[in-house]
Design a protein around this motif. Sequence first.
Motif: not given
Lengths: 463, 278
Positions: B37, B83-89, B2, B23-24, B217, B43-44
């Motif tokens: 991350r 490295h990592d990007f997650v969502g939307p949470l 990302y 997408l997010i 998580d 770490e997350r």
Amino acid sequence: MPNMSLKKNPMPSQEPAVRAHNFEEVALGYTREQAMDEAARCLNCKHKPCVSGCPVAIDIPAFIGKVKEGDFEAAYEILTRSSSLPAVCGRVCPQETQCESKCVRGIKGEPVAIGRLERFVADWHMQNAKETPVRPAHNGHKAAVIGAGPAGLTCAGDLARKGYDVTVFEALHTAGGVLVYGIPEFRLPKAIVEKEIGTLRDLGVKIETNMVIGKVLSVDELFDMGFESVFIGSGAGLPRFMNIPGENLKGVYSANEFLTRVNLMKAFRKDNPTPVKDVRRVAVVGGGNVAMDAARCALRLGAEKVSIVYRRSMEELPARREEVEHAQEEGVEFLLLNNPVEILGDEHKNVTGMRCIRMELGEPDASGRRRPVPVAGSEFDLDVDCVIMAIGTSPNPLLRSTTPGLETQKWGGIIAEEETGATSRQGVFAGGDAVTGAATVILAMGAGKTAAAAMDAYMQGKR
Amino acid sequence: MYTILQKEALNPTVTRMVIDAPLIARKAEPGQFVILRVDEAGERIPLTVADFDREKGTVTIIFQIVGATTYKLNQLSAGDSLHDFVGPLGVASHVEGLKKVAVIGGGVGSAIAYPIAKKLHDLGATVHSIVGFRSKDLVILEEEFRACSDLFTVMTDDGSYGEKGLVTNALEQLLQKGETYDEVIAIGPLVMMKFVCKLTREYGVKTVVSMNPIMIDGTGMCGGCRLTVGGKVKFACVDGPDFDGHEVDFDEAIERSTMYRDFERHQYEAACNLFKGV
């Protein structure tokens, strides 16, 4: 002539006193000679009772026959016809209640060590095979799999072998599900899981991590994107607590959190950025495999004393027998017929103890096991600074709340036909813990396999 | 991966980054968060979405350098990748139907309060914004807040800018003057949110707070983010992060937030030393 020894060839293992302080694998695996010798114990029964005990119906006598001949690659080929993750199953399946429980050799003596042989063959292949699997010709259909755990990976592997274009969507940053966040390194090395997943990638399976389906994309959007069928294998990831006083104190973990910190986030490495509490005296509440894993991790992190607190007796303990034995050998204490009633803390809300009550077994309950009943006035306090709750998990509500028309049980499990995995939504199939609630790796794999066959029929029928 | 498209220091310890995450960006709403991350062994960490642009496909994060991971994050530049990007949470902030709202932001919490103030303004609500900082050089997003607020007050602890005092002083003045609100939305340090809630309880004004506990998580799996709300255990990641502030057990949340304090301090120092050595 078969090898008529009444005992299995013992599994070479790290010494308990040594392994209790490291995260390396406990069981070391058979040598070639030990494997061939053990394989010779198989009577090659015509009616193959062992196969009926295997949730994915591996042709067990056939693969063992090849081991006996020393043709390990042929044995591997037989295994992978039925199992996408043989190196995993050989390590974590409860063989004593499945294939090995049906083995004729088990009537007088010990059954054939089917699990150990499966592990040997899979490991042999990983170390020696040079060719990558042939990618099947694409059949023009696209399928989506939600969750890269045992159910999802099995489903994806089976579909890919049939020529489907399969994409697996995983919420975490690493594929593997419980195989990477839950089961510890010393029982299932992560390098093994990575290699098994690598084999699936070689077959053409695409894995997209960091994709929380239900949030970033919905199931309906997956259909809009051209996926013709969707498998939900999102597991049972929501931890349960006991709802007793003190559960929010610092030092109380769900087993999920504790194991995720240690396994997925590698908190066991001293220089690692993800922390885990410096534990001294630990109580693990529960009696399943997850409880054993948590207890043995705590020991390896340097805890002086680790106790399993379980409300029934040893006989009802649901963990795999080998895990219980390993835990005992390593020095885990078993406080059976005890139940926590309160977790005690200091003024800064750190755990300082756990109050328990003794239990006795009464009449059998709905599960057929004798119901534990508290003994009045028998409370006592355990001196602990960490409590790990390993009393089960429930399915995550994310998908059921964002997928209109997907019917679920009251407790959250997705309703799916046992024979096919079909859900109330056309084209949507489900299996594994998301359907059954927390169960085993191999049952989830069996469900993934069943669903893959049904999805194949569904997509072919649509044409 | 990302890509970081823009990076800007808002003050000496707070940085804004615009991340390429189409997408997010398509789904994000104010109040939701992402987990990132920095690198493969990282770490997350959860960060609340500070802004998003659906057309450009970008998500903005604003973070304060408080520990090893945010320190490492701040070492990256535009063109580098996460490295990592997650969502939307998490659940989006509930803003529909609100006509008049006081939005309170404390420190870097202002960055999370801002998109909510903006959305309320866009929906036609009257927005009174109060933001608080330790001193003048730490003030962020002043222009942005002014643009979407009908009334805007900056408070500084030392009086070096705006009014001297705490956000609760400014809010109390407004309430004493007889201002009424459908809701107060308070986002900032736990202690600030606790005292805003104490004040608004006296005035009987519904107050929503955004909780940011320790998390792994972000999908309900670990339960590390649990807190007590109205006597019941809730998971901030899936039940929140927004909660009725009058129901939140802040003292427990404050204690829980210190769980890894010594470890975090050690890691932060180690990270600083590592980069200083380069």
